[in-house]
Scaffold this motif. Sequence first.
Motif, PDB file in Angstrom:
ATOM      1  N   TYR A   1      36.118 -30.184  12.530  1.00 62.68           N
ATOM      2  CA  TYR A   1      36.801 -31.093  13.456  1.00 62.68           C
ATOM      3  C   TYR A   1      36.786 -32.539  12.975  1.00 62.68           C
ATOM      4  O   TYR A   1      37.343 -33.418  13.630  1.00 62.68           O
ATOM      5  CB  TYR A   1      36.149 -31.019  14.848  1.00 62.68           C
ATOM      6  N   THR A   2      36.079 -32.806  11.879  1.00 61.67           N
ATOM      7  CA  THR A   2      36.059 -34.197  11.384  1.00 61.67           C
ATOM      8  C   THR A   2      37.164 -34.431  10.352  1.00 61.67           C
ATOM      9  O   THR A   2      37.314 -35.545   9.842  1.00 61.67           O
ATOM     10  CB  THR A   2      34.706 -34.532  10.728  1.00 61.67           C
TER      11      THR A   2
ATOM     12  N   SER B   1      39.725 -37.214  11.251  1.00 63.91           N
ATOM     13  CA  SER B   1      39.182 -38.569  11.068  1.00 63.91           C
ATOM     14  C   SER B   1      39.045 -38.879   9.580  1.00 63.91           C
ATOM     15  O   SER B   1      39.295 -40.014   9.152  1.00 63.91           O
ATOM     16  CB  SER B   1      37.815 -38.703  11.729  1.00 63.91           C
TER      17      SER B   1
ATOM     18  N   MET C   1      42.226 -39.990   8.341  1.00 61.44           N
ATOM     19  CA  MET C   1      42.525 -41.348   8.788  1.00 61.44           C
ATOM     20  C   MET C   1      41.786 -42.371   7.913  1.00 61.44           C
ATOM     21  O   MET C   1      42.350 -43.402   7.537  1.00 61.44           O
ATOM     22  CB  MET C   1      42.127 -41.525  10.246  1.00 61.44           C
TER      23      MET C   1
ATOM     24  N   ILE D   1      44.664 -33.919   4.435  1.00 59.50           N
ATOM     25  CA  ILE D   1      45.673 -33.669   5.474  1.00 59.50           C
ATOM     26  C   ILE D   1      45.992 -32.160   5.535  1.00 59.50           C
ATOM     27  O   ILE D   1      46.136 -31.589   6.619  1.00 59.50           O
ATOM     28  CB  ILE D   1      46.939 -34.535   5.250  1.00 59.50           C
TER      29      ILE D   1
ATOM     30  N   MET E   1      45.312 -29.744   8.675  1.00 59.56           N
ATOM     31  CA  MET E   1      46.385 -28.918   9.231  1.00 59.56           C
ATOM     32  C   MET E   1      45.952 -27.449   9.260  1.00 59.56           C
ATOM     33  O   MET E   1      46.222 -26.734  10.224  1.00 59.56           O
ATOM     34  CB  MET E   1      47.651 -29.087   8.394  1.00 59.56           C
TER      35      MET E   1
ATOM     36  N   ALA F   1      45.003 -24.587  17.489  1.00 57.56           N
ATOM     37  CA  ALA F   1      44.961 -25.829  18.279  1.00 57.56           C
ATOM     38  C   ALA F   1      46.350 -26.437  18.470  1.00 57.56           C
ATOM     39  O   ALA F   1      46.493 -27.443  19.143  1.00 57.56           O
ATOM     40  CB  ALA F   1      44.035 -26.847  17.616  1.00 57.56           C
TER      41      ALA F   1
ATOM     42  N   GLY G   1      52.165 -34.520  13.760  1.00 56.35           N
ATOM     43  CA  GLY G   1      51.406 -34.217  12.540  1.00 56.35           C
ATOM     44  C   GLY G   1      52.329 -33.803  11.400  1.00 56.35           C
ATOM     45  O   GLY G   1      52.139 -34.224  10.258  1.00 56.35           O
ATOM     46  N   VAL G   2      53.350 -32.994  11.705  1.00 57.77           N
ATOM     47  CA  VAL G   2      54.277 -32.551  10.654  1.00 57.77           C
ATOM     48  C   VAL G   2      54.986 -33.766  10.045  1.00 57.77           C
ATOM     49  O   VAL G   2      55.115 -33.880   8.817  1.00 57.77           O
ATOM     50  CB  VAL G   2      55.311 -31.546  11.225  1.00 57.77           C
TER      51      VAL G   2
ATOM     52  N   LEU H   1      53.829 -36.785   9.991  1.00 59.35           N
ATOM     53  CA  LEU H   1      52.812 -37.502   9.208  1.00 59.35           C
ATOM     54  C   LEU H   1      52.634 -36.858   7.835  1.00 59.35           C
ATOM     55  O   LEU H   1      52.478 -37.549   6.827  1.00 59.35           O
ATOM     56  CB  LEU H   1      51.475 -37.506   9.959  1.00 59.35           C
TER      57      LEU H   1
ATOM     58  N   ILE I   1      50.112 -42.384  13.593  1.00 59.01           N
ATOM     59  CA  ILE I   1      48.689 -42.050  13.766  1.00 59.01           C
ATOM     60  C   ILE I   1      48.251 -42.529  15.158  1.00 59.01           C
ATOM     61  O   ILE I   1      47.517 -41.835  15.874  1.00 59.01           O
ATOM     62  CB  ILE I   1      47.806 -42.689  12.660  1.00 59.01           C
TER      63      ILE I   1
ATOM     64  N   HIS J   1      49.516 -39.999  17.597  1.00 57.83           N
ATOM     65  CA  HIS J   1      48.770 -38.749  17.382  1.00 57.83           C
ATOM     66  C   HIS J   1      47.392 -38.857  18.069  1.00 57.83           C
ATOM     67  O   HIS J   1      46.984 -37.980  18.817  1.00 57.83           O
ATOM     68  CB  HIS J   1      48.604 -38.586  15.867  1.00 57.83           C
ATOM     69  N   LEU J   2      46.714 -39.974  17.825  1.00 52.96           N
ATOM     70  CA  LEU J   2      45.365 -40.135  18.388  1.00 52.96           C
ATOM     71  C   LEU J   2      45.414 -40.343  19.900  1.00 52.96           C
ATOM     72  O   LEU J   2      44.519 -39.899  20.617  1.00 52.96           O
ATOM     73  CB  LEU J   2      44.637 -41.305  17.716  1.00 52.96           C
TER      74      LEU J   2
ATOM     75  N   VAL K   1      45.549 -36.938  21.171  1.00 56.16           N
ATOM     76  CA  VAL K   1      44.259 -36.259  20.995  1.00 56.16           C
ATOM     77  C   VAL K   1      43.298 -36.700  22.112  1.00 56.16           C
ATOM     78  O   VAL K   1      42.601 -35.888  22.717  1.00 56.16           O
ATOM     79  CB  VAL K   1      43.661 -36.560  19.606  1.00 56.16           C
TER      80      VAL K   1
HETATM   81  C1  HEM Z   1      47.760 -38.966   8.613  1.00 57.69           C
HETATM   82  C2  HEM Z   1      47.537 -37.748   8.998  1.00 57.69           C
HETATM   83  C3  HEM Z   1      46.705 -37.299  10.180  1.00 57.69           C
HETATM   84  C4  HEM Z   1      45.686 -37.939  10.828  1.00 57.69           C
HETATM   85  C5  HEM Z   1      45.086 -39.311  10.509  1.00 57.69           C
HETATM   86  C6  HEM Z   1      45.241 -37.062  11.891  1.00 57.69           C
HETATM   87  C7  HEM Z   1      44.194 -37.349  12.753  1.00 57.69           C
HETATM   88  C8  HEM Z   1      43.710 -36.455  13.706  1.00 57.69           C
HETATM   89  C9  HEM Z   1      42.444 -36.585  14.402  1.00 57.69           C
HETATM   90  C10 HEM Z   1      41.423 -37.701  14.203  1.00 57.69           C
HETATM   91  C11 HEM Z   1      42.348 -35.538  15.254  1.00 57.69           C
HETATM   92  C12 HEM Z   1      41.149 -35.222  16.162  1.00 57.69           C
HETATM   93  C13 HEM Z   1      40.522 -33.844  15.892  1.00 57.69           C
HETATM   94  C14 HEM Z   1      40.315 -33.464  14.472  1.00 57.69           C
HETATM   95  O1  HEM Z   1      39.996 -34.333  13.669  1.00 57.69           O
HETATM   96  O2  HEM Z   1      40.476 -32.271  14.134  1.00 57.69           O
HETATM   97  C15 HEM Z   1      43.563 -34.761  15.130  1.00 57.69           C
HETATM   98  C16 HEM Z   1      43.876 -33.647  15.859  1.00 57.69           C
HETATM   99  C17 HEM Z   1      45.033 -32.897  15.734  1.00 57.69           C
HETATM  100  N1  HEM Z   1      45.933 -32.984  14.685  1.00 57.69           N
HETATM  101 FE1  HEM Z   1      45.958 -34.437  13.283  1.00 57.69          FE
HETATM  102  N2  HEM Z   1      46.018 -35.937  11.882  1.00 57.69           N
HETATM  103  C18 HEM Z   1      46.913 -36.025  10.849  1.00 57.69           C
HETATM  104  C19 HEM Z   1      47.812 -35.051  10.450  1.00 57.69           C
HETATM  105  C20 HEM Z   1      48.061 -33.890  11.140  1.00 57.69           C
HETATM  106  C21 HEM Z   1      48.943 -32.828  10.697  1.00 57.69           C
HETATM  107  C22 HEM Z   1      49.657 -32.804   9.347  1.00 57.69           C
HETATM  108  C23 HEM Z   1      48.971 -31.889  11.698  1.00 57.69           C
HETATM  109  C24 HEM Z   1      49.738 -30.611  11.771  1.00 57.69           C
HETATM  110  C25 HEM Z   1      50.905 -30.396  11.235  1.00 57.69           C
HETATM  111  C26 HEM Z   1      48.102 -32.364  12.778  1.00 57.69           C
HETATM  112  C27 HEM Z   1      47.906 -31.740  13.976  1.00 57.69           C
HETATM  113  C28 HEM Z   1      46.891 -32.023  14.870  1.00 57.69           C
HETATM  114  C29 HEM Z   1      46.637 -31.304  16.108  1.00 57.69           C
HETATM  115  C30 HEM Z   1      47.494 -30.174  16.708  1.00 57.69           C
HETATM  116  C31 HEM Z   1      45.464 -31.852  16.660  1.00 57.69           C
HETATM  117  C32 HEM Z   1      44.750 -31.441  17.943  1.00 57.69           C
HETATM  118  C33 HEM Z   1      43.607 -30.532  17.545  1.00 57.69           C
HETATM  119  C34 HEM Z   1      42.673 -30.141  18.654  1.00 57.69           C
HETATM  120  O3  HEM Z   1      42.847 -30.577  19.789  1.00 57.69           O
HETATM  121  O4  HEM Z   1      41.753 -29.373  18.362  1.00 57.69           O
HETATM  122  N3  HEM Z   1      47.543 -33.563  12.378  1.00 57.69           N
HETATM  123  N4  HEM Z   1      44.364 -35.329  14.154  1.00 57.69           N
END
Ligand code: HEM
Length: 267
Positions: free
Chosen positions: A70-71, A74, A77, A134, A138, A146, A158-159, A161, A236, A239-240, A243
């Motif tokens: 789960y980290t 972060s 980031m 990344i 994913m 998730a 996220g996609v 990003l 970001i 996204h955050l 979250v």
């Molecule tokens: C610059 C890129 C990204 C950053 C900085 C980022 C950051 C984060 C952070 C800090 C979280 C909190 C939980 C965790 O760390 O697992 C999170 C959750 C999440 N991210 Fe990203 N993410 C990025 C890219 C993506 C990508 C490429 C996807 C999917 C295509 C994605 C989908 C998700 C989803 C669905 C959650 C919710 C997960 C949960 O609730 O368990 N993220 N993201």
Amino acid sequence: MPKFPAPPLPKALQPPPKRPSENDVQMTPPEIAAEAGITVVDWIDERTSLSGGIRWTLFRKVPRGINWAYTLGSATMFAFLNQAVTGVFLAMYYDPNVNGGAYESIRNINDNVFLGQTVHAMHKWGASVMIILIFLHMGRVFFFGAYKYPRELTWIIGVVLLILTLVMGFTGYLLPFDQQSYWATIVGVNINGTGPFIGPYLSDFLRAGPEFGATTLSRFYAIHMMLVPGLIAALIGAHLYLVMKLGISAPPWIKAEELPDLRKADV
Ligand code: HEM
């Protein structure tokens, strides 16, 4: 003539009790310093109510059973922050000029600038680290399920990003303007041109003219250091926000608690 005592003031008009002044309380200098800190924070908070936002951001419940996977978000980031900080320092010395300026400025950064080689290496290796992280993030989100309701929008952002991060890698690769980056980018732009419908428009846009040259480098530089980083930072943030609003999902192997009392109420 006898003087009658004045009638008591109504409660609302009575002055508040006197605060202890500097003369009443003897404070030591460290105590005064500590008070000053609290006063400044209070002063800012009274005007901005920031403490509510900070509490909302930092004091959240997380589900049972979460682990190191789960980290990864972060970690991604922080890789981005590393790129942003090192990129600013590189931009101070980089010259986006095709007539030797770009190549020479990178050579200057590596050979002459104080810590230049270190900062350049942090940026170059950091790009690969960010892309690896990344994909791992994913993968964690995918295999833990998730992305499902209510986190679909978090996934979609996220996609975007992911695509933007790859665009950063592609546009950054040309900037040293050496033989390798020049020819590799020509191949990349030609591959883009083979895409259906928008392919030819995309490669025209990237080349920024009939020939691959000065306008191409300027365009890649502007995309790499202004357009895409701005978009990534904003996304970001979104996204955050999601979250934090939706909370982190529990690992799939954690089962909901038994609620025998609720079951009884169903009958
Ligand atoms: C610059 C890129 C990204 C950053 C900085 C980022 C950051 C984060 C952070 C800090 C979280 C909190 C939980 C965790 O760390 O697992 C999170 C959750 C999440 N991210 Fe990203 N993410 C990025 C890219 C993506 C990508 C490429 C996807 C999917 C295509 C994605 C989908 C998700 C989803 C669905 C959650 C919710 C997960 C949960 O609730 O368990 N993220 N993201």
